[in-house]
Structures are given as structure tokens and as C-alpha cells.
Design an enzyme around this catalytic site. Sequence first.
Site, PDB file in Angstrom:
ATOM      1  N   SER A 140       0.975  -1.223  -0.047  1.00 23.47           N
ATOM      2  CA  SER A 140      -0.013  -0.066   0.184  1.00 23.47           C
ATOM      3  C   SER A 140       0.970   1.370  -0.042  1.00 23.47           C
ATOM      4  CB  SER A 140      -0.876  -0.134   1.339  1.00 23.47           C
ATOM      5  OG  SER A 140      -1.321   1.371   1.762  1.00 23.47           O
ATOM      6  N   TYR A 153      -1.987  -1.652  10.554  1.00 24.74           N
ATOM      7  CA  TYR A 153      -2.060  -1.850   9.014  1.00 24.74           C
ATOM      8  C   TYR A 153      -0.633  -1.034   8.488  1.00 24.74           C
ATOM      9  CZ  TYR A 153      -3.906  -1.202   4.106  1.00 24.74           C
ATOM     10  OH  TYR A 153      -4.283  -1.225   2.887  1.00 24.74           O
TER      11      TYR A 153
HETATM   12  P1  NAD Z   1     -11.799  -5.824  -0.362  1.00 24.55           P
HETATM   13  O1  NAD Z   1     -12.401  -5.591   1.190  1.00 24.55           O
HETATM   14  O2  NAD Z   1     -12.683  -5.421  -1.524  1.00 24.55           O
HETATM   15  O3  NAD Z   1     -11.310  -7.367  -0.440  1.00 24.55           O
HETATM   16  C1  NAD Z   1     -10.552  -8.089   0.553  1.00 24.55           C
HETATM   17  C2  NAD Z   1     -11.039  -9.558   0.345  1.00 24.55           C
HETATM   18  O4  NAD Z   1     -10.010 -10.160   1.340  1.00 24.55           O
HETATM   19  C3  NAD Z   1     -12.249  -9.861   0.605  1.00 24.55           C
HETATM   20  O5  NAD Z   1     -12.651 -10.735  -0.335  1.00 24.55           O
HETATM   21  C4  NAD Z   1     -12.183 -10.513   2.031  1.00 24.55           C
HETATM   22  O6  NAD Z   1     -13.203 -11.774   2.047  1.00 24.55           O
HETATM   23  C5  NAD Z   1     -10.784 -11.533   1.690  1.00 24.55           C
HETATM   24  N1  NAD Z   1     -10.006 -11.685   2.895  1.00 24.55           N
HETATM   25  C6  NAD Z   1     -10.361 -11.171   4.456  1.00 24.55           C
HETATM   26  N2  NAD Z   1      -9.585 -11.759   5.132  1.00 24.55           N
HETATM   27  C7  NAD Z   1      -9.238 -12.753   4.736  1.00 24.55           C
HETATM   28  C8  NAD Z   1      -8.555 -13.887   5.183  1.00 24.55           C
HETATM   29  N3  NAD Z   1      -8.368 -14.194   6.282  1.00 24.55           N
HETATM   30  N4  NAD Z   1      -8.290 -15.085   4.351  1.00 24.55           N
HETATM   31  C9  NAD Z   1      -8.573 -14.815   2.943  1.00 24.55           C
HETATM   32  N5  NAD Z   1      -9.316 -13.815   2.736  1.00 24.55           N
HETATM   33  C10 NAD Z   1      -9.538 -12.882   3.259  1.00 24.55           C
HETATM   34  O7  NAD Z   1     -10.638  -4.874  -0.251  1.00 24.55           O
HETATM   35  P2  NAD Z   1      -9.658  -4.380  -1.272  1.00 24.55           P
HETATM   36  O8  NAD Z   1      -9.581  -2.949  -1.001  1.00 24.55           O
HETATM   37  O9  NAD Z   1      -9.767  -4.822  -2.621  1.00 24.55           O
HETATM   38  O10 NAD Z   1      -8.206  -4.844  -0.612  1.00 24.55           O
HETATM   39  C11 NAD Z   1      -7.115  -5.773  -0.874  1.00 24.55           C
HETATM   40  C12 NAD Z   1      -5.754  -5.749  -0.592  1.00 24.55           C
HETATM   41  O11 NAD Z   1      -5.269  -4.376  -1.136  1.00 24.55           O
HETATM   42  C13 NAD Z   1      -5.734  -5.514   0.959  1.00 24.55           C
HETATM   43  O12 NAD Z   1      -4.382  -6.278   1.255  1.00 24.55           O
HETATM   44  C14 NAD Z   1      -5.524  -4.019   1.303  1.00 24.55           C
HETATM   45  O13 NAD Z   1      -5.037  -3.637   2.201  1.00 24.55           O
HETATM   46  C15 NAD Z   1      -4.768  -3.705  -0.156  1.00 24.55           C
HETATM   47  N6  NAD Z   1      -4.732  -2.259  -0.469  1.00 24.55           N
HETATM   48  C16 NAD Z   1      -6.248  -1.750  -0.609  1.00 24.55           C
HETATM   49  C17 NAD Z   1      -6.165  -0.259  -0.924  1.00 24.55           C
HETATM   50  C18 NAD Z   1      -7.565   0.458  -1.442  1.00 24.55           C
HETATM   51  O14 NAD Z   1      -7.712   1.542  -1.457  1.00 24.55           O
HETATM   52  N7  NAD Z   1      -8.709  -0.310  -1.577  1.00 24.55           N
HETATM   53  C19 NAD Z   1      -4.863   0.517  -1.001  1.00 24.55           C
HETATM   54  C20 NAD Z   1      -3.958  -0.161  -0.936  1.00 24.55           C
HETATM   55  C21 NAD Z   1      -3.909  -1.426  -0.555  1.00 24.55           C
END
Ligand code: NAD
Length: 258
Positions: A140, A153
Amino acid sequence: MNDLTGKVALVTGAASGIGRAIAAAYATAGASVAVADIAHDKAKQVAADMGGRAIGIAMDVTDEAQVDDGFARVERELGSVDILVSNAGVQIISPLVDLSLADWKRMLAIHMDGAFLTSRAAMRQMVASGRGGSVILMGSAHSHVASKFKAPYVAAKHGLLGLARVIAKEGAADGIRSNVLCPGFVRTPLVEKQIPEQARELGISEEEVVRDVMLRDTVDGEFTTLEDIADAALFLAGFGSKALTGQSLVVTHGWHMH
Ligand code: NAD
């Protein structure tokens, strides 16, 4: 470089958001894709919607047996893994002084234990196949910068940089590369949930959270998109040599520059 025909990819947290977009991009590029998620029914549906060679895998990335069993199933049904995207994640918004040890541990378990367990399982298959592969850890902007109310985080996302660098060094002899992909804010459920939470903690409106907190330091006030991150993940997966390893690729509209 963007042709993944014949490759097998496993993406965790692929039932939603960024993981789902990456899994779909890999499938379009010709890969066989394992859609791994704790939300099993959703993962199965996402895989079915994708068409081609895609399967849904039930996997809580914090559970050693579920990770190892899931990888074994992928090897049986699709072949050994060439590309891992360790992406599953959650967010917890809380001032550090109010944060419970349980929430701290849950965050580190999902982001750090999950990255370790899935990387270990993927590397074992990549070494055994003799083909090497690409390990991508979902970092991130918070792998490089800090924000209030996100202590576990930010700590976990910084930690992934260290893990990827070790994988790059240990994996090189077997043709394994490892990089961290660092998105800025993308409008997924993870982000939609924290907009009102941040507004409450900061005592400002949701519009102000978006403008003055989330996008303040970008060059253009724009959200990063799912397509932006899927493109970057395709680039990292398909890169042709070990010249690109041990790095973090920051895709944030200039929020963080290094
Ligand atoms: P999201 O909530 O849309 O998707 C996350 C997915 O992870 C969900 O389907 C959930 O069921 C799954 N999950 C949660 N705990 C789990 C576990 N213990 N085992 C297996 N699956 C699990 O979120 P997103 O925004 O798509 O985030 C995905 C990744 O991207 C994360 O690592 C997040 O930190 C990172 N990220 C997101 C952003 C953003 O702005 N959305 C920015 C930087 C980084």
C-alpha cells in the site's frame, strides 16, 4: 510480456475488490486462476463468472492447514503455481491508545502471517517445478507513509517490504522474483467502510475525508482505479527477467514518490 498463457496464478482475497480485478486480468491474459478467499461461496461465483480455467478455493490465509491444502488442490487441478498475489486484507480504524491487542494480532495475522504462509507454499511449488515464478505481495502507500488511526495496518504493510526482499534473495537461485505492489486509495468495500469511520474519528464530513485526508497528497486529487492496479499486477507477473525483484511499485497518483 502480458501474455500469461500456460501460467497458473493464485490470488488471495480475490472474491472482492483489487484481488478480483487482478484475477480477472490474469484470466484474460491466458492464465489459469485460483480465486482464493475466506468468503468461499463468493470466490466460487467469481471464478465461475470469469470463465476459462478458474477455480474458487476456500482459504483463510491465517490458517496454515487451509493454505497448504488450498495450494495442494490448485496443483492437482490447475498445475503448480507460477504467480502468487498475496492480497487478502482488512482495515481497522482506531487510535492506537484504544486499539485492543486482539485487533492488533488479527491485522498482523491476515497481512503478515498470510503473506508468509502463502509465499512459503508458492515458493515450494515454484522450486519443485523448476520454473520459478513471481511472488507479488499487496502493499500500500502505507508501506511507505503513515496515517493516523492505522497503526497495525501501517506496521504490517511496511513489514511486507522486508519479506519481499528476503524472498527476492532466497528465491533468485530458483528463478523466483518478489515485489510489493503499493496502491493508493481505490474505491473498494475496504475503503468505502472506512470513509464514515474516519469522518467520525476526525470529526469532519465524509467529503472532507476523501478530499483532505485520502487524496490530499496526490498530484491530481484522483482515486487509483482497479484497472490501474490490475495493469501493474500484470506487469509484475509477466516481467521477463530477474532485473525487477525486491522492489515496490507505487501506484498512487503521486501520493508517495521515491
Ligand atoms: P476488499 O475488502 O474489497 O477485499 C478483501 C478480500 O480479502 C475480501 O474478499 C475478503 O473476504 C478477503 N479476506 C479478508 N480476510 C481474509 C482471510 N483471512 N483469508 C482470505 N481472504 C480474506 O479490499 P481491497 O480494497 O480489494 O483490498 C485488497 C488488498 O489491497 C488488501 O491487502 C488491502 O490492504 C490492499 N490495499 C487496498 C487499497 C484500497 O484503497 N482499496 C489501497 C492499498 C492497498
